[in-house]
Design a protein around this motif. Sequence first.
Motif, PDB file in Angstrom:
ATOM      1  N   ILE A   1       0.864  -1.185   0.000  1.00 38.58           N
ATOM      2  CA  ILE A   1       0.000   0.000   0.000  1.00 38.58           C
ATOM      3  C   ILE A   1       0.897   1.230   0.000  1.00 38.58           C
ATOM      4  O   ILE A   1       2.032   1.187   0.472  1.00 38.58           O
ATOM      5  CB  ILE A   1      -0.956   0.023   1.210  1.00 38.58           C
ATOM      6  N   LYS A   2       0.404   2.302  -0.515  1.00 38.38           N
ATOM      7  CA  LYS A   2       1.180   3.522  -0.599  1.00 38.38           C
ATOM      8  C   LYS A   2       0.486   4.641   0.170  1.00 38.38           C
ATOM      9  O   LYS A   2      -0.742   4.774   0.102  1.00 38.38           O
ATOM     10  CB  LYS A   2       1.351   3.963  -2.066  1.00 38.38           C
ATOM     11  N   PRO A   3       1.255   5.436   0.921  1.00 39.18           N
ATOM     12  CA  PRO A   3       0.636   6.588   1.576  1.00 39.18           C
ATOM     13  C   PRO A   3       0.002   7.494   0.539  1.00 39.18           C
ATOM     14  O   PRO A   3       0.637   7.850  -0.455  1.00 39.18           O
ATOM     15  CB  PRO A   3       1.817   7.281   2.276  1.00 39.18           C
ATOM     16  N   PRO A   4      -1.261   7.869   0.709  1.00 36.84           N
ATOM     17  CA  PRO A   4      -1.938   8.696  -0.297  1.00 36.84           C
ATOM     18  C   PRO A   4      -1.492  10.151  -0.196  1.00 36.84           C
ATOM     19  O   PRO A   4      -0.865  10.573   0.786  1.00 36.84           O
ATOM     20  CB  PRO A   4      -3.408   8.556   0.086  1.00 36.84           C
ATOM     21  N   THR A   5      -1.838  10.908  -1.199  1.00 36.56           N
ATOM     22  CA  THR A   5      -1.649  12.360  -1.127  1.00 36.56           C
ATOM     23  C   THR A   5      -2.600  12.917  -0.080  1.00 36.56           C
ATOM     24  O   THR A   5      -3.822  12.773  -0.192  1.00 36.56           O
ATOM     25  CB  THR A   5      -1.942  13.006  -2.495  1.00 36.56           C
ATOM     26  N   ARG A   6      -2.053  13.520   0.939  1.00 38.47           N
ATOM     27  CA  ARG A   6      -2.896  14.054   2.015  1.00 38.47           C
ATOM     28  C   ARG A   6      -3.142  15.536   1.743  1.00 38.47           C
ATOM     29  O   ARG A   6      -2.437  16.411   2.241  1.00 38.47           O
ATOM     30  CB  ARG A   6      -2.236  13.836   3.372  1.00 38.47           C
ATOM     31  N   LEU A   7      -4.153  15.795   0.934  1.00 36.03           N
ATOM     32  CA  LEU A   7      -4.537  17.167   0.610  1.00 36.03           C
ATOM     33  C   LEU A   7      -6.026  17.317   0.880  1.00 36.03           C
ATOM     34  O   LEU A   7      -6.856  16.679   0.225  1.00 36.03           O
ATOM     35  CB  LEU A   7      -4.226  17.490  -0.854  1.00 36.03           C
ATOM     36  N   PHE A   8      -6.358  18.145   1.868  1.00 35.73           N
ATOM     37  CA  PHE A   8      -7.746  18.366   2.255  1.00 35.73           C
ATOM     38  C   PHE A   8      -8.033  19.864   2.166  1.00 35.73           C
ATOM     39  O   PHE A   8      -7.261  20.689   2.668  1.00 35.73           O
ATOM     40  CB  PHE A   8      -8.018  17.878   3.673  1.00 35.73           C
ATOM     41  N   LEU A   9      -9.153  20.184   1.562  1.00 34.48           N
ATOM     42  CA  LEU A   9      -9.622  21.565   1.463  1.00 34.48           C
ATOM     43  C   LEU A   9     -10.917  21.682   2.252  1.00 34.48           C
ATOM     44  O   LEU A   9     -11.800  20.835   2.115  1.00 34.48           O
ATOM     45  CB  LEU A   9      -9.858  21.958   0.012  1.00 34.48           C
ATOM     46  N   MET A  10     -11.016  22.726   3.069  1.00 33.74           N
ATOM     47  CA  MET A  10     -12.219  22.951   3.864  1.00 33.74           C
ATOM     48  C   MET A  10     -12.714  24.370   3.669  1.00 33.74           C
ATOM     49  O   MET A  10     -12.461  25.257   4.495  1.00 33.74           O
ATOM     50  CB  MET A  10     -11.938  22.661   5.339  1.00 33.74           C
ATOM     51  N   PRO A  11     -13.407  24.629   2.544  1.00 33.09           N
ATOM     52  CA  PRO A  11     -13.994  25.950   2.349  1.00 33.09           C
ATOM     53  C   PRO A  11     -15.158  26.161   3.314  1.00 33.09           C
ATOM     54  O   PRO A  11     -15.827  25.210   3.720  1.00 33.09           O
ATOM     55  CB  PRO A  11     -14.478  25.906   0.898  1.00 33.09           C
ATOM     56  N   TYR A  12     -15.383  27.420   3.668  1.00 36.93           N
ATOM     57  CA  TYR A  12     -16.488  27.727   4.579  1.00 36.93           C
ATOM     58  C   TYR A  12     -17.145  29.033   4.157  1.00 36.93           C
ATOM     59  O   TYR A  12     -16.552  29.883   3.475  1.00 36.93           O
ATOM     60  CB  TYR A  12     -16.000  27.825   6.023  1.00 36.93           C
ATOM     61  N   ALA A  13     -18.387  29.187   4.578  1.00 36.27           N
ATOM     62  CA  ALA A  13     -19.120  30.438   4.392  1.00 36.27           C
ATOM     63  C   ALA A  13     -19.905  30.700   5.667  1.00 36.27           C
ATOM     64  O   ALA A  13     -20.473  29.775   6.260  1.00 36.27           O
ATOM     65  CB  ALA A  13     -20.043  30.356   3.194  1.00 36.27           C
TER      66      ALA A  13
ATOM     67  N   ILE B   1      -6.706  24.758   4.728  1.00 37.62           N
ATOM     68  CA  ILE B   1      -5.993  23.794   3.896  1.00 37.62           C
ATOM     69  C   ILE B   1      -5.131  22.914   4.788  1.00 37.62           C
ATOM     70  O   ILE B   1      -4.447  23.404   5.690  1.00 37.62           O
ATOM     71  CB  ILE B   1      -5.108  24.492   2.849  1.00 37.62           C
ATOM     72  N   LYS B   2      -5.167  21.611   4.521  1.00 33.91           N
ATOM     73  CA  LYS B   2      -4.288  20.664   5.202  1.00 33.91           C
ATOM     74  C   LYS B   2      -3.590  19.835   4.130  1.00 33.91           C
ATOM     75  O   LYS B   2      -4.249  19.188   3.300  1.00 33.91           O
ATOM     76  CB  LYS B   2      -5.080  19.768   6.147  1.00 33.91           C
ATOM     77  N   TYR B   3      -2.249  19.861   4.134  1.00 35.25           N
ATOM     78  CA  TYR B   3      -1.490  19.181   3.093  1.00 35.25           C
ATOM     79  C   TYR B   3      -0.374  18.360   3.718  1.00 35.25           C
ATOM     80  O   TYR B   3       0.416  18.873   4.522  1.00 35.25           O
ATOM     81  CB  TYR B   3      -0.901  20.196   2.105  1.00 35.25           C
ATOM     82  N   GLY B   4      -0.314  17.082   3.342  1.00 39.97           N
ATOM     83  CA  GLY B   4       0.757  16.215   3.803  1.00 39.97           C
ATOM     84  C   GLY B   4       1.992  16.404   2.951  1.00 39.97           C
ATOM     85  O   GLY B   4       2.044  15.959   1.790  1.00 39.97           O
ATOM     86  N   ILE B   5       3.003  17.078   3.478  1.00 38.63           N
ATOM     87  CA  ILE B   5       4.224  17.341   2.725  1.00 38.63           C
ATOM     88  C   ILE B   5       4.919  16.030   2.380  1.00 38.63           C
ATOM     89  O   ILE B   5       5.402  15.832   1.280  1.00 38.63           O
ATOM     90  CB  ILE B   5       5.150  18.272   3.528  1.00 38.63           C
ATOM     91  N   ASN B   6       4.974  15.125   3.334  1.00 38.36           N
ATOM     92  CA  ASN B   6       5.456  13.759   3.111  1.00 38.36           C
ATOM     93  C   ASN B   6       4.769  12.871   4.137  1.00 38.36           C
ATOM     94  O   ASN B   6       3.782  13.266   4.746  1.00 38.36           O
ATOM     95  CB  ASN B   6       6.989  13.688   3.183  1.00 38.36           C
ATOM     96  N   ASP B   7       5.303  11.655   4.370  1.00 40.47           N
ATOM     97  CA  ASP B   7       4.627  10.742   5.293  1.00 40.47           C
ATOM     98  C   ASP B   7       4.736  11.181   6.743  1.00 40.47           C
ATOM     99  O   ASP B   7       4.080  10.614   7.611  1.00 40.47           O
ATOM    100  CB  ASP B   7       5.160   9.311   5.124  1.00 40.47           C
ATOM    101  N   ALA B   8       5.546  12.188   7.021  1.00 36.97           N
ATOM    102  CA  ALA B   8       5.742  12.605   8.410  1.00 36.97           C
ATOM    103  C   ALA B   8       5.225  14.004   8.701  1.00 36.97           C
ATOM    104  O   ALA B   8       4.765  14.273   9.808  1.00 36.97           O
ATOM    105  CB  ALA B   8       7.229  12.532   8.775  1.00 36.97           C
ATOM    106  N   PHE B   9       5.283  14.913   7.734  1.00 35.20           N
ATOM    107  CA  PHE B   9       5.013  16.316   8.022  1.00 35.20           C
ATOM    108  C   PHE B   9       3.743  16.795   7.328  1.00 35.20           C
ATOM    109  O   PHE B   9       3.433  16.405   6.193  1.00 35.20           O
ATOM    110  CB  PHE B   9       6.195  17.186   7.596  1.00 35.20           C
ATOM    111  N   THR B  10       3.022  17.686   8.048  1.00 38.47           N
ATOM    112  CA  THR B  10       1.743  18.211   7.573  1.00 38.47           C
ATOM    113  C   THR B  10       1.757  19.729   7.652  1.00 38.47           C
ATOM    114  O   THR B  10       2.234  20.307   8.636  1.00 38.47           O
ATOM    115  CB  THR B  10       0.577  17.662   8.415  1.00 38.47           C
ATOM    116  N   LEU B  11       1.229  20.343   6.588  1.00 44.04           N
ATOM    117  CA  LEU B  11       1.057  21.792   6.562  1.00 44.04           C
ATOM    118  C   LEU B  11      -0.410  22.116   6.811  1.00 44.04           C
ATOM    119  O   LEU B  11      -1.298  21.581   6.140  1.00 44.04           O
ATOM    120  CB  LEU B  11       1.484  22.354   5.202  1.00 44.04           C
TER     121      LEU B  11
END
Length: 808
Positions: free
Chosen positions: A225-237, A259-269
């Motif tokens: 299995i491969k770690p997926p691209t961890r990119l989540f967008l949470m728009p709000y109004a 915005i939440k983005y997995g830079i790699n398998d260890a770090f998250t922005l």
Amino acid sequence: MKNLVLFTLFLCSFCSYGQKKTLQAQQILQSISIDGKLEEPEWKNAAIASDFVMFDPDNGKSIPEGRRTEVKVLYNNDALYIGAVMYDDDPGKILKEISQRDNFGTADIFGVFINGFNDGQQNFEFFVSAADVQGDCVMTDANGEDYSWDAVWISKAVLTDTGWTVEMKIPYAALRFSEENKQTWGINFFREIKRERKKYTWSLIDTKIGTFTQQNGNLEGIENIKPPTRLFLMPYASYYLNAADGQKTYGTMKGGMDIKYGINDAFTLDAILIPDFGQAKYDDQILNLGPFEQQFNENRAFFTEGTDLFNKGKMFYSRRIGGKPSVEPDLKDNEEIIENPQNVNLINALKVSGRTKKGLGVGILNAVTEKTFATIKDTVTGETRKAIIEPLMNYNVLVLDQRFRKNSSVTFINTNVTRNGHFRDSNVSGLAWDLNTKANTYNLSGNVKYSTINDTEDKKGLYSTIGFAETSGKYRYSVGSDFVTKNFDPNDLGINFYTNYYNFYGNANYRILNPTKLFNSFKINYNMYAEFNKESGKVQENNIEANLNLTTVKNNYYGAGIAFYTKGNDYYEPRADNRYVIIPAKIETWGSISTNYNHKFALDLNPSITVFDENERMDYGFDIGPRYRFSDKLLLTYTFSFFRKNNNKGYIDSFDNDANENTTDAIVFANRNVITYSNMLGGKYALNSAMTLNLSVRQYWSYAENKDILQLQPDGTLTSYPQYTSNKNSSFYSWNTDLSYSWWFAPGSQLSVLYRNNASNFERVIDKEFKSSVTSLLNNDVLKHIFSVSVKYFIDYNAVKNKIRNRA
């Protein structure tokens, strides 16, 4: 021969104890329907995790056969699937209160703890209650469980004739793991039978060891299995409608995105663009008569979620960001402030956090707040002007935390505040260590913090502490010391009250590790503390304390304590350098009762009393909190608090005594009575596990009535000062109401509707009629009304990509 046999048996038992449980995950090719029924044929072929043992209160005891628990794990290319069957020999007694996410109330719970790196450092924990309520958190031994972390996953709990079942689908995007072809994860399973307050785990968590995350079992069988691209967008109004008596009603619209983005398998922005904190909980303000500011809890999700790294060394106080302005405008003759913002707007913020395979944790937080002005009016000409009360500001936190041997760490922390232009800047660095022996029996902790302030002059300071403790067994102890210089000041991005002292402290305690016929838990503490002013060597505080905390076999909690204080010298209350007031000796005693929340009716009671070695000086008070659970959907709580200080001595004013530079300033105290009342009402009605109505009402009133005016003498004593005639009585009222509706209409997506009103008022005239004080507050034009609607929607990049691929 006999000794050889005994040695062999001992060695076998040691090896058996040290051997971790292992479970094989079963690969599947398709998805599982998450309906809580476990009817798919794939579940039948999966390996079973069973033989649970008690974690608390009777650590190590096997789960009864009638309560046996069986868990299975499946996986495919997208997610991990957990299926659990919780047998119960009396299923009609399963507790199943419906509550908000991350707050299980009175309900049975099933959970899974996952460590994708299997390094004993951090668990991702996922829970489901028997009422089908989700909860999740990040767990570390250093910081415990952090429920501000929220993942997006799917679950379903179903009650059956033999107990209850749970199905979970945990996408890989909610986890952290390496890119290796063959995975071995750390895993544990948890069950709480709420009516008995008993907690069980699949892999034994030995409470004598003093660590939690290192006692997982192993999950094997996950391959390719491969770690997926961890990119989540949470728009709000959001929409806000504001109204107040005597003011124009107006509405505003806001929109933005997290915005939440997995830079790699260890770090998250994590980043917030155009932040909106309008629905964050109000602060519980008080009448603050002391020398220090009131410290508030953080209620903004961005600054609470996943901040365990940033809390290292206790140097970061997030409420500084977007808090009160730090600059007081200079007023000319005949000028007054007519508009003065109470908070600075946040422009944006981001944080990067994570930990490498070798245990290096890195945390970076950056935030920018906008330039803020006050409006000043000339009372003669009528002209107005703008004055800066906060320049454009940049806040930055850097943390480097190296863990080793799975239970120890050394941490470097730096906080930096830069204000644009000729304003105060601040830079504070610190080094902290938390060292444990391999068997987690002893701990050596401490830190060295250094501060520097760049203003019109440079200020430097130092804060250092060291502590040693035994952390296992029935008998435990700790000793330590702090040293703080006068100029230590981390308060631009941290919070610290006391400086210019050194202290010594110690603790010895005894606890039971397993229940007795009377108690589920029992702990008695003895504490000693001595604090001295660094420059004069005078005693600031010296006390000894004993306290007792226990839980009966019926799960009722009782606590009590007593403390003896010798005469001390308070260098903070006078609000002037090198001045102090003598504090008389005193005795404090307190108690605490909290009855079992499993019952429909429960009660919390906390009385206290302090007697001073001074004529008629005494503090006493209590809070009492009944709660009643009408049904699994409806809960009401109420708390009444009363506290009174008779003949309290406190600062009220100071001024230049005369033009003689050799004469100290006049520091004025008052002999006063301080009385505080508060009422808090809370309510919850759950329509189902995804929809809840919540009510929170707080009324607060506190006043300080001065009886005699006193002057502080250079030797710390107080003498009569009748010539001071200014009215320095204080009376503060506040009222807050929050009525909210929350609906999780899709995984990670929420609709929130909130009605809120609030008012507060400070006066020098005291009206002791409770009813008129409250009604006058609610009937005048300071009562503000806010109605708001907010919608946030969770978008997973992987889900969108898969939908596009399937359509193609």
